[in-house]
Design a protein around this motif. Structure first.
Motif, mmCIF file in Angstrom:
data_model
loop_
_atom_site.group_PDB
_atom_site.id
_atom_site.type_symbol
_atom_site.label_atom_id
_atom_site.label_comp_id
_atom_site.label_asym_id
_atom_site.label_seq_id
_atom_site.Cartn_x
_atom_site.Cartn_y
_atom_site.Cartn_z
ATOM 1 N N ASP A 122 28.618 46.360 99.358
ATOM 2 C CA ASP A 122 29.130 45.285 98.587
ATOM 3 C C ASP A 122 30.842 45.213 98.727
ATOM 4 N N TYR A 370 28.830 45.109 86.519
ATOM 5 C CA TYR A 370 29.348 45.725 87.792
ATOM 6 C C TYR A 370 30.622 45.938 87.549
ATOM 7 N N VAL A 371 31.648 45.272 86.814
ATOM 8 C CA VAL A 371 32.959 45.579 86.426
ATOM 9 C C VAL A 371 32.864 45.951 85.020
ATOM 10 N N VAL A 376 26.620 42.260 82.157
ATOM 11 C CA VAL A 376 25.801 41.174 82.503
ATOM 12 C C VAL A 376 24.587 41.215 81.885
ATOM 13 N N GLN A 395 19.924 29.453 85.435
ATOM 14 C CA GLN A 395 20.951 28.790 86.209
ATOM 15 C C GLN A 395 21.883 30.003 86.880
ATOM 16 N N THR A 396 22.552 29.583 87.896
ATOM 17 C CA THR A 396 23.320 30.504 88.676
ATOM 18 C C THR A 396 24.212 31.239 87.838
ATOM 19 N N GLY A 397 24.243 32.819 88.119
ATOM 20 C CA GLY A 397 24.846 33.669 87.282
ATOM 21 C C GLY A 397 24.206 34.177 86.168
ATOM 22 N N SER A 398 23.079 33.677 85.857
ATOM 23 C CA SER A 398 22.246 34.151 84.962
ATOM 24 C C SER A 398 21.819 35.419 84.753
ATOM 25 N N GLY A 399 21.796 36.075 85.895
ATOM 26 C CA GLY A 399 21.437 37.535 86.017
ATOM 27 C C GLY A 399 20.137 37.878 86.623
ATOM 28 N N LYS A 400 19.447 37.078 87.370
ATOM 29 C CA LYS A 400 18.109 37.177 88.227
ATOM 30 C C LYS A 400 18.465 38.353 89.198
ATOM 31 N N THR A 401 19.342 37.967 89.979
ATOM 32 C CA THR A 401 19.528 38.954 91.087
ATOM 33 C C THR A 401 20.101 40.602 90.579
ATOM 34 N N THR A 402 20.678 40.186 89.348
ATOM 35 C CA THR A 402 21.115 41.722 88.841
ATOM 36 C C THR A 402 19.777 42.577 88.348
ATOM 37 N N TYR A 411 21.533 49.519 92.181
ATOM 38 C CA TYR A 411 22.509 50.064 90.988
ATOM 39 C C TYR A 411 21.735 50.560 89.785
ATOM 40 N N HIS A 554 13.929 29.510 92.838
ATOM 41 C CA HIS A 554 15.132 28.343 92.703
ATOM 42 C C HIS A 554 14.244 26.982 92.854
HETATM 43 N N1 LIG Z 1 28.616 42.686 93.042
HETATM 44 C C1 LIG Z 1 28.917 42.123 91.916
HETATM 45 N N2 LIG Z 1 30.209 42.539 91.630
HETATM 46 C C2 LIG Z 1 30.693 41.920 90.254
HETATM 47 N N3 LIG Z 1 30.220 41.078 89.488
HETATM 48 C C3 LIG Z 1 29.039 40.402 90.064
HETATM 49 C C4 LIG Z 1 28.382 41.309 91.375
HETATM 50 N N4 LIG Z 1 27.041 40.493 91.571
HETATM 51 C C5 LIG Z 1 27.105 39.683 90.575
HETATM 52 N N5 LIG Z 1 28.123 39.844 89.615
HETATM 53 C C6 LIG Z 1 28.169 38.938 88.406
HETATM 54 O O1 LIG Z 1 27.021 39.258 87.549
HETATM 55 C C7 LIG Z 1 26.517 37.965 86.833
HETATM 56 C C8 LIG Z 1 25.008 37.799 87.232
HETATM 57 O O2 LIG Z 1 24.922 37.743 88.720
HETATM 58 P P1 LIG Z 1 23.557 37.485 89.468
HETATM 59 O O3 LIG Z 1 23.901 37.491 90.685
HETATM 60 O O4 LIG Z 1 22.418 38.501 88.768
HETATM 61 O O5 LIG Z 1 23.100 35.900 89.107
HETATM 62 P P2 LIG Z 1 21.793 35.211 89.609
HETATM 63 O O6 LIG Z 1 21.081 34.614 88.408
HETATM 64 O O7 LIG Z 1 21.140 35.891 90.672
HETATM 65 O O8 LIG Z 1 22.689 33.992 90.400
HETATM 66 P P3 LIG Z 1 22.346 32.955 91.510
HETATM 67 O O9 LIG Z 1 21.132 32.329 91.135
HETATM 68 O O10 LIG Z 1 23.539 32.363 91.729
HETATM 69 O O11 LIG Z 1 21.854 33.964 92.745
HETATM 70 C C9 LIG Z 1 27.554 36.786 87.635
HETATM 71 O O12 LIG Z 1 28.366 36.457 86.448
HETATM 72 C C10 LIG Z 1 28.203 37.343 88.613
HETATM 73 O O13 LIG Z 1 29.414 36.905 88.808
#
Ligand SMILES: Nc1ncnc2c1ncn2[C@@H]1O[C@H](COP(=O)(O)OP(=O)(O)OP(=O)(O)O)[C@@H](O)[C@H]1O
Length: 609
Positions: A122, A370-371, A376, A395-402, A411, A554
Motif C-alpha cells: 500500500d 490506518y493513520v 476508521v 457509502q464510500t469510505g464507510s469502512g467496508k474494505t477495512t 492489517y 455495490h
Molecule cells: N490504506 C489506507 N491508508 C489510509 N487511510 C485509508 C486507507 N484505506 C482506507 N482508508 C480510509 O479509511 C476509511 C474507510 O475506507 P474503506 O476503504 O474501508 O471504505 P469503503 O467503505 O470500502 O469505501 P469504498 O466503497 O469507496 O471502497 C476512509 O476514510 C479511507 O479514506
C-alpha cells in the motif's frame, strides 16, 4: 522530494551496507578464492613480461649470446599459457559470481516480499520494488564481480611493478613514483566531477521516465483533459536538463584520459632522458631502459582503472543501500515464535499441525486506524456463525474494505480481536488463514497463460476435469467453450483478451476450485448488461452456497438473498438484518435501496429512448 531521489544523496561510504553485500558474494567462497588466485597470477605476469623482453634485448640482441634461447622460448610459452589460463579463469569466475550474486539478491528480496504484509505494498510504489529487484540487483552484481577484479588486478600489478622497478634501478623508479601523487589527485578530481554529473543525469532521468510513464498510463485522461501541450512542454524541459547534465559529465570524461596520458608521456620523456644518460656511461643496459618505458606505460593504467572502479562503487552504493533496505524490511505483521513453532512459516508450513476450519467469525471490540488519530473502526463487534452470508453496504469510505482487510489479516486491529472458530486469529499463522480464505477481487487479476491455467491457480494440483467441473458449476463453461481453443485459449497479458465479466467468472471458478470455508467477494462496481448480470448472479449464488461469506456490495440487487446485511456509516453498524427486515424498517438501508432503485430505473429509461 520523492522516495527515489532522497536516497541518492547519501555520499558517505556506508561500510555496513557494503559488508552485507560482500557477505552475499562470499556465499560462493570457492569461486571468490579461485577468482583472487587468477587475478593475482595475472597481475604478477603483467610485471614479468617487460623483464622477459629486457632479457632478450640485453642477452640476445646486445650480448649476441644465444645459449639460453631454448629455455627462454620454453619459459615464454609457459608464461603465455599462464596468461591464457588466468584470463580464462578470472572471466569465468567473475561471470559466475555476477550471476550468483544477482540470483541471491533477487531471491532474498523476493523472500522478503513474500513475507511482507499488504500494508507494505500500500505504502511502497510498485516501480520502486521492481527497480530494486531488477536494475539495482543487476548493477550491484556487476560492480561487485567485475569491479573487484579490476580493483585487485590494478593493485597487484602496481605493487608488482613498483617492487620490480626499485629492484632494477631505484633512480628511474623514483621518477615514475614522483608522478604518482599528481596522478592520484587528478584522478580523484575528475572522477568526482564525472560522478556528480552522471548522478545528476540519473536523477533527472528518473523524473523523465516518471513523466513518460504518467503520460502513457494516463493517455486517456490527458486527451480528455486536452493537456497534451502542457505535458509536452514539461517533458521537453526535463529532457533538455538531462541532456545538459549528461554532456557535462561526458566533457569531464573526455578531458580526463588525455590529461592522464599526457602526464605519463612526460614521465616517459624524463625516463628516456635520464635513462639515455645512464646508458651512455654504462650505468644501465638497453634492456633495462626498455623495461622502464614499458613499466611507465603499464603503471599508470591501473590508476585510472582504480579511480573508475571506486567511483562506480560510490555510484552503486545507492543501489546497495536500497537492495539491503528491501531485503531487511521487517514485517509489521508477524506470527509469534510459538505460532511458527506449531504452524510453520510461509516457506515451511507444518500442514500436519493445521486444524480444519469451521468458518465461525467474530469481531470483538475491534478498533482500527490506518493513520494515527484517524479512527476508521471504533469498538466494532460482530458475530457470524459458520455458513452465513453477510453483505456489507454503506457509502464510500464507510469502512467496508477495512473490515475485509482486517478479516484477511492484511492489517491487524489496534485493539480488540478477531476470532475464527472461537480462537484469536493471532494464535494461528497468517498462512493458515490465507490458505483457508478465498478472496475474489473486484477487478480480478488474470495471469498470462490460458484459461485452464488461470482457473487452476485456485488449486494447483487440480486435474483438467476438476477445472472444467468448477467452470461448469459457475456457468463459465459456455463462454469458454466458444473461445478459439476452448480451455486452452490464451487470456493475454493481465487477461486483456477477455471481458471484465468473463474475468470475473474465471476468478469465481478459481474460488470454487479452491473451496475455501470463508469467502470474501468484493463485488464489481462496473455496470453490466442484464444477461451477464443473471449469469454473475447465478455464479455468485453457487460460489457462496454453504460458506461463510462477506460481500462488499455495490449493487443492492445482488444481495437480497444474503442472510445478513450490515449497513455501515463511518465505521459503525447503523443497521443490520435481512433484506426484508431492513426494508420494513424504512431506515438507512431503505433510503439506499430507494436511491439505487430509482437510479437504475432512470438508467433503463434513458437507455430505452
Ligand atoms: N490504506 C489506507 N491508508 C489510509 N487511510 C485509508 C486507507 N484505506 C482506507 N482508508 C480510509 O479509511 C476509511 C474507510 O475506507 P474503506 O476503504 O474501508 O471504505 P469503503 O467503505 O470500502 O469505501 P469504498 O466503497 O469507496 O471502497 C476512509 O476514510 C479511507 O479514506
Amino acid at each position: 522530494m520523492n522516495y527515489e531521489e532522497k536516497e541518492f544523496d547519501n555520499q558517505k561510504v556506508n561500510l555496513q551496507t557494503w559488508k552485507k553485500i560482500i557477505k552475499t558474494v562470499f556465499t560462493n567462497r570457492k569461486s571468490v578464492i579461485l577468482l583472487f588466485t587468477f587475478v593475482i597470477l595475472l597481475g604478477m605476469l603483467e610485471a614479468i613480461t617487460p623483464l622477459l623482453n629486457r632479457y632478450a634485448i640485453d642477452v640476445f640482441f646486445e650480448g649476441k649470446d644465444y645459449s639460453t634461447l631454448t629455455p627462454y622460448i620454453i619459459f615464454n610459452v609457459i608464461v603465455s599459457l599462464l596468461f591464457g589460463l588466468s584470463v580464462w579463469g578470472f572471466i569465468y569466475q567473475a561471470g559466475k559470481i555476477e550471476v550468483e550474486t544477482n540470483y541471491i539478491l533477487r531471491k532474498q528480496s523476493f523472500e522478503t516480499l513474500q513475507r511482507l504484509p499488504f500494508s507494505y505494498f500500500d505504502k511502497t510504489p510498485q516501480g520502486w520494488i521492481m527497480a530494486r529487484m531488477t536494475s539495482d540487483s543487476r548493477r550491484l552484481a556487476n560492480i561487485i564481480s567485475w569491479g573487484l577484479v579490476d580493483l585487485l588486478w590494478g593493485l597487484i600489478m602496481m605493487i608488482a611493478i613498483l617492487v620490480t622497478m626499485f629492484v632494477l634501478e631505484w633512480r628511474l623508479a623514483l621518477i615514475i613514483t614522483a608522478a604518482l601523487p599528481l596522478m592520484i589527485v587528478i584522478s580523484i578530481y575528475f572522477r568526482t566531477k564525472i560522478l556528480k554529473g552522471y548522478r545528476k543525469a540519473r536523477k533527472i532521468n528518473s523524473l523523465v521516465t516518471g513523466s513518460f510513464n504518467e503520460s502513457f498510463m494516463g493517455a486517456k485522461t490527458t486527451k480528455s483533459l486536452a493537456i497534451e501541450e502542457e505535458n509536452y512542454q514539461e517533458f521537453i524541459s526535463k529532457t533538455q536538463e538531462l541532456k545538459q547534465a549528461s554532456v557535462k559529465a561526458i566533457l569531464f570524461s573526455a578531458i580526463f584520459s588525455p590529461i592522464m596520458l599526457m602526464i605519463s608521456y612526460v614521465v616517459i620523456g624524463f625516463i628516456m632522458v635520464r635513462g639515455t644518460n645512464m646508458l651512455l656511461v654504462s650505468a644501465l643496459t638497453l634492456g633495462t631502459l626498455y623495461a622502464f618505458i614499458d613499466y611507465a606505460t603499464r603503471f599508470f593504467e591501473p590508476i585510472m582503472q582504480i579511480a573508475r572502479i571506486l567511483a562506480q562503487f560510490q555510484q552503486a552504493q545507492a543501489s546497495a543501500e536500497r537492495v539491503v533496505q528491501l531485503i531487511e524490511t521487517k514485517s509489521e505483521l508477524v506470527d509469534s515464535p510459538e505460532v511458527i513453532e506449531q504452524y510453520g512459516d510461509i516457506f515451511t508450513p507444518k500442514y500436519e499441525n493445521w486444524e480444519p476450519i469451521q468458518g465461525d467469525v467474530e469481531f470483538k471490540n475491534v478498533t482500527f486506524n490506518y493513520v494515527d488519530n484517524e479512527t476508521v473502526l471504533d469498538n466494532f463487534s460482530l458475530k457470524i456463525p459458520s455458513g452465513t452470508s453477510v453483505a456489507l453496504v454503506g457509502q464510500t469510505g464507510s469502512g467496508k474494505t477495512t473490515i475485509i482487510n482486517l478479516l484477511s489479516r492484511f492489517y491487524e486491529p489496534i485493539s480488540g480481536d478477531i476470532l475464527i472458530d472461537g480462537k484469536s486469529y493471532k494464535e494461528r499463522s497468517i498462512h493458515w488463514l490465507h490458505k483457508r480464505l478465498g478472496y475474489v477481487l473486484q477487478t480480478p487479476h488474470l495471469f498470462s497463460g490460458n484459461v485452464m491455467e488461470n482457473i487452476r491457480y485456485g488449486r494447483l494440483d487440480a486435474t483438467d476435469e476438476e477445472v472444467i467441473e468448477a467452470a461448469k458449476a459457475i456457468g463459465a463453461d459456455e463462454f469458454i467453450s466458444k473461445m478459439d481453443q476452448g480451455y486452452y485459449s490464451e487470456v493475454g497479458e493481465g487477461g486483456n483478451k477477455i471481458s471484465i465479466g468473463q474475468k470475473q467468472l474465471i476468478s469465481f471458478a478459481r474460488a470454487v476450485l479452491a473451496d475455501p470455508r470463508i469467502l470474501i467477494l468484493d463485488e464489481a462496481t462496473s455496470s453490466i448488461d442484464s444477461e451477464s448480470e443473471k449469469i454473475i448472479q447465478h455464479a455468485t449464488d453457487t460460489l457462496l452456497k454453504g460458506r461463510t461469506s462477506f460481500i462488499v456490495a455495490h449493487r443492492l440487487s445482488t444481495i437480497v438473498h444474503s442472510d445478513l446485511i450490515l449497513v455501515l456509516k463511518e465505521g459503525k453498524i447503523v443497521e443490520l438484518g435481512s433484506h426484508k427486515e431492513l426494508l420494513s424498517k424504512k431506515g438507512a438501508y431503505f433510503d439506499l435501496y430507494k436511491k439505487q432503485f430509482l437510479n437504475e430505473q432512470m438508467d433503463k429509461a434513458v437507455h430505452s429512448i
